[in-house]
Design a protein around this motif. Structure first.
Motif, short mmCIF file in Angstrom:
data_model
loop_
_atom_site.label_atom_id
_atom_site.label_comp_id
_atom_site.label_asym_id
_atom_site.label_seq_id
_atom_site.Cartn_x
_atom_site.Cartn_y
_atom_site.Cartn_z
N LYS A 113 -2.64 9.31 7.91
CA LYS A 113 -3.69 8.58 7.45
C LYS A 113 -4.37 9.40 6.30
O LYS A 113 -4.69 8.28 5.30
N PHE A 114 -4.56 10.42 6.03
CA PHE A 114 -5.09 11.33 4.79
C PHE A 114 -4.27 10.71 3.33
O PHE A 114 -4.78 9.97 2.64
N ALA A 115 -2.90 10.64 3.50
CA ALA A 115 -1.94 10.36 2.64
C ALA A 115 -2.20 8.56 2.06
O ALA A 115 -2.22 8.67 0.98
N TRP A 116 -2.26 8.14 3.30
CA TRP A 116 -2.26 6.23 2.89
C TRP A 116 -3.75 6.02 2.29
O TRP A 116 -3.64 5.13 1.39
N GLU A 117 -4.66 6.65 2.77
CA GLU A 117 -6.10 6.38 2.13
C GLU A 117 -6.23 6.93 0.89
O GLU A 117 -6.75 6.25 0.08
N LYS B 168 -0.45 -1.07 -2.27
CA LYS B 168 0.40 -0.82 -1.11
C LYS B 168 1.64 -1.66 -0.97
O LYS B 168 2.59 -1.16 -0.36
N ASN B 169 1.73 -2.59 -1.66
CA ASN B 169 2.80 -3.72 -1.55
C ASN B 169 4.04 -3.08 -2.39
O ASN B 169 5.16 -3.42 -2.21
N VAL C 265 -0.87 2.84 10.90
CA VAL C 265 -2.05 3.29 9.62
C VAL C 265 -1.86 2.31 8.57
O VAL C 265 -2.91 1.84 7.95
N ALA C 266 -0.53 2.25 8.19
CA ALA C 266 -0.27 1.54 6.78
C ALA C 266 0.09 -0.05 7.15
O ALA C 266 -0.02 -0.82 6.04
N GLY C 267 0.47 -0.61 8.24
CA GLY C 267 0.93 -1.88 8.62
C GLY C 267 2.15 -2.08 7.79
O GLY C 267 2.75 -3.44 7.58
N LEU C 268 3.22 -1.07 7.66
CA LEU C 268 4.42 -1.24 7.08
C LEU C 268 5.33 -1.95 7.98
O LEU C 268 5.16 -1.56 9.07
N SER C 269 6.16 -2.71 7.57
CA SER C 269 7.36 -3.31 8.33
C SER C 269 8.25 -2.38 8.57
O SER C 269 8.31 -1.31 7.94
N ASP C 270 9.18 -2.64 9.35
CA ASP C 270 10.41 -2.01 9.59
C ASP C 270 11.44 -1.69 8.38
O ASP C 270 11.75 -0.63 7.95
N GLU C 271 11.41 -2.74 7.36
CA GLU C 271 12.07 -2.79 6.37
C GLU C 271 11.65 -1.91 5.25
O GLU C 271 12.30 -1.37 4.59
N ARG C 272 10.06 -1.59 5.31
CA ARG C 272 9.79 -0.34 4.38
C ARG C 272 9.36 0.88 4.99
O ARG C 272 8.87 1.62 4.46
N PHE D 245 7.72 6.57 -1.40
CA PHE D 245 8.19 6.06 -2.72
C PHE D 245 7.35 4.95 -3.28
O PHE D 245 6.84 3.84 -2.51
N TYR D 246 7.53 4.88 -4.71
CA TYR D 246 6.74 3.66 -5.28
C TYR D 246 7.94 2.82 -5.99
O TYR D 246 8.87 3.54 -6.65
N ASP D 247 7.75 1.60 -5.99
CA ASP D 247 8.73 0.61 -6.52
C ASP D 247 8.21 0.51 -7.91
O ASP D 247 7.01 -0.55 -8.17
N HIS D 248 8.87 0.68 -8.92
CA HIS D 248 8.45 0.38 -10.29
C HIS D 248 8.92 -0.95 -10.85
O HIS D 248 8.45 -1.55 -11.83
#
Length: 883
Positions: free
Chosen positions: A108-112, A122-123, A143-150, A176-179
């Motif tokens: 939770k801390f990391a995502w916020e 976040k996308n 917490v983040a609402g991420l899908s299984d693919e992510r 990870f961040y997608d550039h």
């Protein structure tokens, strides 16, 4: 634009609001892990908290930790400058929980923080979890609402952290961040994962299990969190780049390098500027934390980094030392977050300047040797290991520096051959390396500290006290009883015995109990536990017993005097030699003091006398030595000197002595002001007198002064006086007149020597033996003679007179001085074009059992053994003239 300083501040402020203690970065030299050369992650300073052998007054912490990876297991040196994200120095932002919160709060801390505080899209975020960690995957979804693919499950050790073969361990979750798809690469776990498109920015470690020796894992009673965010990577994405070297901080350093070398920061020298910018950070921080360039250990790694940067400066065409001129730019960028940079700026600049000056003297020769070797090699062939070793051994080129130079020529090095040549040196280095010096059985002291707390030290105010035995250790194991004849270590709840620290040796003395006695032979400290090394003289000592403690007062007094004198010496050296002077080691023993300090040249006699006089002037002031307890920040604001690299707590002892208009202290009139935990005299006059015995080299860039104080200094000066009185008696002079009397005798001796030499010459020329007739040999006048009663020193003067009388020609003289035979030859200036005095001497000496001989064409000398060959020697000289 979010700067690195903004990101650091945002991170620490966010976690402080979440109840975390903001803890200063630990020094780069670890204090609690002998297996590490340098701190390489944020958790290093908390290692003992995670293992449970240490506790602190907080269960949540956050840090911006300075890290270096340039040696040992974690070594990114070879890639620095050639990739977008490798560094020798980097900052690791982290939040930690020691048995407090766990996965849910950590995620939770990391995502916020990432999405709200830093505003990262976040996308563009993906996370990894260990393949069996369903709990973490579920929390990310919630917490983040991420899908299984992510949410990518990773089955390798990349997502499972272990402190060692046994001990705390647990799964990881990486963010990870997608550039973007304009950059090649795939998500983690894919065949293209090594590309630059998807970049890890934060790793969350869930310390969930304990790994046992039998291979099983059990749940930890206190599950903990360890995270690490690379500030450079986050800054890159927030500033619209995937290149760490494009961030504001690195770009400023790169442009400083470009300006100093009048070159394009993005031109052909781009890689050189990147190397210099990165290495500037690591070298400056290492020097500020007390590391100096040397031939082994941490100092060797520092030197490798420095010299690699300096070679790249050379390739940019820098004609003069460059690195030290870039330090102000670094301090301007990072000095606010890390004040030790500004405090050590003069020392950093001086160390870099001196090292680059030395290295430039050998760089050209080393590179020339490398080029010559490459010419003789087939195209594409690796450089022989023996040659690489020669570059290292002769010119100080580390292997990676040679590899870096060859990399630009598409060549490598025969590392097996190099390793073979280096085997003996590596063995010595491994033997010499002993980590941070922590004892192998440190666990027992942590156990005692956890059970009873730190030892209460009473020795600032008293040398006698009562205490209670809380532990007895024999052969590394706690026991309940010690008997007469036992050698043990004793821990008490309180003690007046000072434990060895900061250069001050440990106290000695006695422990009395029930009419019996234990002798304390040394005192040391581990985990804030004072360890008394004792020999039980009589009786039986038990845990829990009350005892009387007595420090040897005479010995303690001598140590105090030497330690206080060291502070005055430090300040006097800074005033005389410059602000770059900083302590690099010390010994404060009862019989002497030793002070090592950063300085790159021998101290002149005049400067040493000036330092000695200054120290004694402040001793005679007899001002009070004051000690105050304050925060490190307040101490530094007052101008206190700290030992760079030391880790200080929330409160420090600040020792002040002497009065002078220095701008230091509360009123700006304190002469010496230092952070110090040692014991000191009450008045400077208690030191008595200070005598500097001399200056010597301790190591590269470090000088050493040894000195005496008090009774030892008095005894030394008394002995000197006695020797002077003996000399005065022999000279029949008063002690005050000895120097003049000796000078008079020396002048008289020199005059007599000159008179004797002149008489010898006159005797040789006229009265000692009939001078031989001048003969002509091949058109050159020649005179040869054996002389008695003269020495080799007399011959040149005699030859000059004979040449003057002759006008034109050559002279050979042989002096028979008993066991020694001296030969000299002279040739007038008009004949030196065809005749050399050196040739005449060499020919003559050879006939009398000697070798060689040398000088100038007009005057030469040599030595021989057998005077019986004199006639043959003169004949040989004639043959030289005959041609």
């Amino acid at each position: 634009m979010r700067t690195l300083n903004d990101i650091r501040s945002t991170f620490l402020t966010y976690f402080e609001k979440q109840g975390h203690a903001v803890v200063d970065s630990s020094p780069l030299v670890p204090r609690n892990d002998p297996t590490l050369l340098f701190a390489n992650s944020g958790m290093v300073q908390f290692k003992n908290l995670f293992t449970g052998v240490e506790t602190r007054d907080y269960q949540r912490a956050t840090t911006a930790q300075k890290c270096v990876r340039a040696g040992g297991k974690h070594n990114d040196l070879d890639n620095v400058g050639y990739t977008a994200r490798h560094h020798t120095f980097f900052e690791m932002l982290g939040n930690f929980s020691f048995g407090d919160y766990f996965k849910a709060d950590a995620i939770k801390f990391a995502w916020e923080l990432i999405t709200k505080e830093l505003g990262i899209d976040k996308n563009r975020l993906y996370v990894t979890v260990y393949h069996t960690d369903d709990e973490a995957a579920a929390i990310w979804k919630r917490v983040a609402g991420l899908s299984d693919e992510r949410i990518i499950r990773i089955a390798t050790d990349d997502n499972f952290w272990m402190m060692g073969p046994t001990g705390p361990c647990g799964p990881c979750s990486e963010i990870f961040y997608d550039h973007g798809d304009h950059i090649w690469g795939g998500p983690p776990g894919s065949p293209e994962e090594d590309g630059d498109r998807f970049v890890e920015i934060w790793n969350l470690v869930f310390m969930q299990y304990e790994q046992r020796e039998d291979g099983t894992r059990v749940d930890l009673p206190n599950q903990s969190i360890d995270t690490g965010m690379g500030i450079e990577r986050v800054a890159a994405l927030l500033q619209g780049t995937n290149d760490n070297y494009g961030t504001d901080l690195m770009r400023n350093l790169i442009e400083a390098s470009a300006n100093a070398t009048s070159s394009d920061p993005d031109g052909p020298g781009k890689t050189h500027h990147r190397v210099i910018a990165d290495h500037l950070r690591s070298t400056a921080f290492l020097i500020a934390d007390g590391v100096t360039p040397s031939k082994d250990g941490r100092g060797y790694v520092l030197r490798r980094i420095m010299r690699r940067a300096m070679r790249h400066a050379h390739l940019l065409g820098a004609a003069d030392p460059l690195m030290h001129r870039l330090v102000p730019a670094l301090v301007g960028q990072m000095g606010a977050a890390y004040p030790e940079l500004g405090q050590a700026q003069a020392l950093i600049e001086e160390t870099l300047r001196a090292e680059e000056t030395r290295f430039r003297q050998t760089l050209d020769r080393g590179l020339k040797l490398l080029d010559e070797e490459l010419i003789s090699l087939p195209d594409g062939a690796d450089l022989p290991g023996a040659t690489a070793f020669k570059l290292y051994d002769t010119f100080g080129f580390p292997l990676d520096l040679t590899q870096d130079a060859l990399r630009e020529k598409d060549r490598g090095v025969d590392t097996d051959g190099f390793d073979a040549a280096m085997a003996e040196q590596k063995a010595k280095a491994r033997a010499a390396w002993s980590g941070t010096g922590e004892a192998a059985d440190a666990q027992v002291w942590f156990d005692i500290a956890d059970a009873h707390g730190a030892t209460d030290f009473l020795g600032y105010d008293t040398e006698n006290a009562e205490g209670q035995i809380i532990a007895i250790i024999k052969d590394g194991v706690q026991v309940q009883t010690a008997k007469a004849g036992d050698e043990v270590q004793i821990v008490l709840n309180q003690t007046p015995f000072y434990a060895e620290s900061g250069g001050q040796v440990g106290d000695m003395g006695q422990i009395s109990f029930d009419g019996n006695l234990a002798t304390v032979t040394d005192t040391k400290k581990q985990a804030d536990v004072f360890i008394h090394f004792c020999s039980i003289q009589s009786g039986e000592l038990n845990v829990g017993a009350g005892v009387e403690l007595a420090v040897d007062p005479t010995r303690r007094g001598q140590i105090r005097a030497n330690h206080s004198a060291t502070h005055l010496l430090h300040e006097a050296l800074r005033g005389t030699l410059g602000e770059h002077v900083a302590q690099r080691g010390s010994l404060n023993a009862p019989d002497r003091l030793r002070f090592d300090f950063s300085h790159n040249a021998a101290i002149s006699l005049e400067d040493l006398q000036r330092v000695e006089a200054e120290v004694n002037s402040y001793i005679r002031q007899n001002t009070a030595v004051e000690t105050r307890v304050m925060t490190p920040d307040d101490a530094r604001d007052m101008g206190a000197q700290a030992l760079f690299g030391e880790k200080y707590g929330d409160e420090v002892r600040v020792v002040s002595m002497g009065r002078a208009d220095t701008g230091k202290g509360a009123d700006g009139k304190t002469y010496s002001l230092e952070l110090c935990g040692g014991t000191h005299v009450r008045q400077t006059g208690d030191i008595g007198v200070f005598v500097a015995l001399g200056d010597s080299a301790s190591s590269a860039g470090v000088r050493r002064i040894e000195a005496l104080t008090g009774a030892a200094a008095f005894d030394y000066l008394s002995a000197q006086d006695q020797r002077l009185a003996q000399v005065a008696t022999s000279l029949k002079a008063q002690p005050a007149d000895v120097a003049e009397r000796v000078k008079s005798l020396m002048d008289e001796r020199k005059a007599l020597q000159n008179e004797v030499a002149q008489l010898r010459r006159e005797l040789a020329m006229s009265g000692g033996a009939a001078a031989p007739a001048v003969e002509e040999v091949n058109g050159t006048a020649f005179q040869a003679q054996v002389l008695q009663g003269v020495t080799g020193k007399d011959l040149p003067g005699i030859i000059d007179e004979m040449k003057s009388q002759m006008g034109s020609g050559a002279v050979l003289l042989i002096a028979d001085a008993g066991e020694k035979v001296a030969v000299a030859a002279g040739v007038t200036d008009d004949k030196t074009a065809t005749v050399s005095a050196v040739d005449l001497v060499k020919a003559a000496v050879a006939e009398m059992g000697g070798k060689g001989g040398g000088g100038r064409p007009d005057m030469a000398q040599g030595g021989a053994k057998d005077i019986s060959g004199a006639d043959a020697a003169m004949t040989a000289a004639r043959k030289v003239l005959e041609g």
